[in-house]
Write a protein that holds these residues in place. Structure first.
Motif, mmCIF file in Angstrom:
data_model
loop_
_atom_site.group_PDB
_atom_site.id
_atom_site.type_symbol
_atom_site.label_atom_id
_atom_site.label_comp_id
_atom_site.label_asym_id
_atom_site.label_seq_id
_atom_site.Cartn_x
_atom_site.Cartn_y
_atom_site.Cartn_z
ATOM 1 N N ILE A 39 39.601 43.646 34.851
ATOM 2 C CA ILE A 39 39.746 43.569 36.302
ATOM 3 C C ILE A 39 40.855 42.584 36.662
ATOM 4 N N PHE A 40 40.895 41.450 35.969
ATOM 5 C CA PHE A 40 41.958 40.478 36.222
ATOM 6 C C PHE A 40 43.332 41.090 35.939
ATOM 7 N N LEU A 41 43.452 41.797 34.827
ATOM 8 C CA LEU A 41 44.734 42.408 34.462
ATOM 9 C C LEU A 41 45.139 43.492 35.452
ATOM 10 N N LEU A 42 44.172 44.272 35.914
ATOM 11 C CA LEU A 42 44.480 45.301 36.907
ATOM 12 C C LEU A 42 44.922 44.669 38.222
ATOM 13 N N GLY A 43 44.319 43.533 38.577
ATOM 14 C CA GLY A 43 44.760 42.817 39.773
ATOM 15 C C GLY A 43 46.175 42.291 39.620
ATOM 16 N N VAL A 44 46.503 41.782 38.438
ATOM 17 C CA VAL A 44 47.852 41.269 38.179
ATOM 18 C C VAL A 44 48.879 42.388 38.263
ATOM 19 N N VAL A 45 48.565 43.540 37.676
ATOM 20 C CA VAL A 45 49.526 44.644 37.690
ATOM 21 C C VAL A 45 49.706 45.196 39.101
#
Length: 384
Positions: free
Chosen positions: A3-9
């Motif tokens: 979820i954190f990585l998807l938010g960053v992208v």
């Protein structure tokens, strides 16, 4: 972690497309001497293209191609940014933004939420909220970062660096964070593509109207907020300071939504449109309370992105979610694309006060539409 990585992208994708010209337009105009209208017009065209392609994106996601579509969005946006960096004639600049518009259709909120809803059904709500919470810091990170790149390297090299950042991050993150769809699963899905949605037309068009009005108001406020505040008597420095509170308010409202995520998203929708309406009305009636106005408006606008993903999720089965979201995205994005032109015309012809009161009217209409949607939902659930 996913979820954190998807938010960053999402931060990188929005920063490399929708929010880019907020910082880059001025140096582009200074070097090329293209008019501001034509430079921002390219962004409007890209949003329009994104809206026109949204139903196709929904069909591809419903057929099981969402993961690859999202990963490919980084390549498409990067290609547009490289073209933009090479643009010494407006025709290539315009074409670059057409390409970026295709990438926006492939990789921004609507596409990602559709993939999550299709994969996880009702469980996607908490994921959508978490992603919007992280991406709520987008402008706070992207605008200073882009401005720094422009200061150090110039706007053309900044385009190339943003393209490189998208290429090295978007593809691996999506391939890591999202599960692959097997060939057997994809083969079983095309039957759902030609089937009509189970969502009643009345509900569908109510949702379309709510999302379109919310997008129009957000776009108008984003483009004209500083000018509206200055017309209300604030200096440029004060207007910038007041508007800076929007980001933290958006993130704060999303944190509150996490605490109440068990409720039906129609209530999130109601609080979103009500806070937006109250915030704009406060600014129109009591300009001296602009700080309170932005607190309310920012909180309501922060919930808007959550509602956009979670409200349809509560109303249709997962296999139809991508199709419905794709169809609903088209009028909202078209309205968003037309807002700079129409809003600018109203502001030039009628002034700041009329523009602000028109936004108040649209916000109040949206409150009534959400109440109407809730009434229809309650009526349909009631035993006959």
């Amino acid at each position: 972690m996913p979820i954190f990585l998807l938010g960053v992208v999402q931060i990188l994708s929005w920063g490399g497309s929708f929010y880019l010209l907020a910082v880059m337009a001025r140096p582009i105009i200074a070097e090329t001497h293209w008019s501001q209208q034509w430079v921002y017009g390219a962004l409007s065209i890209s949003i329009l293209i994104s809206g026109l392609l949204a139903p196709l994106t929904g069909r591809l996601i419903a057929a099981g191609h969402g993961r690859r579509l999202l990963a490919g969005s980084g390549i498409v946006m990067a290609a547009g940014l490289v073209m933009m960096g090479f643009a010494h004639h407006y025709a290539l600049f315009f074409l670059a933004w057409c390409v970026i518009g295709i990438g926006m259709a492939m990789g921004l909120y609507d596409a990602l939420f559709s993939v999550l809803g299709t994969l996880y059904g009702g469980q996607a709500r908490s994921m959508i909220t978490g992603i919007t919470l992280i991406s709520g810091f987008c402008t706070s990170l992207v605008w200073p970062g882009t401005a720094g790149l422009i200061h150090l390297f110039g706007w053309r090299d900044a385009c190339y660096l943003c393209a490189l950042l998208l290429l090295i991050s978007v593809i691996p993150i999506y391939l890591y964070a999202l599960p692959a769809t097997s060939a057997a699963e994809r083969a079983a899905r095309p039957a759902t593509i030609t089937r009509s949605s189970s969502l009643a037309p009345q509900l569908f068009w109510l949702l379309c109207a709510i999302f379109t009005l919310a997008s129009v108001i957000m776009t108008a406020m984003s483009l004209q907020l500083i000018t509206l505040l200055q017309a209300s008597g604030y200096s440029l420095a004060a207007a910038l300071g007041i508007s800076a509170i929007l980001g933290p308010c958006q993130v704060g409202s999303r944190l509150v939504d996490i605490a109440f995520r068990r409720g039906h998203p129609i209530w999130t929708a109601f609080f979103s449109v009500a806070l937006v309406a109250i915030g704009i009305i406060v600014l129109a009636i009591w300009p001296g309370m602009a700080l309170l106005s932005m607190l309310l408006y920012g909180a309501g606008n922060g919930l808007r992105a959550i509602v956009r993903g979670t409200l349809p999720l509560a109303m249709v089965p997962p296999e139809e979610y991508a199709l419905v979201v794709g169809r609903m995205a088209r009028p909202a994005l078209i309205g968003q694309a037309l807002t700079p032109v129409i809003g600018g015309y109203v502001f030039d012809r009628a002034g700041a006060s009329t523009t602000l009161w028109l936004l108040c009217l649209l916000a109040l209409i949206n409150v009534l539409l959400v109440l109407g949607l809730r009434y229809v939902l309650v009526t349909r659930r009631s035993p006959q």
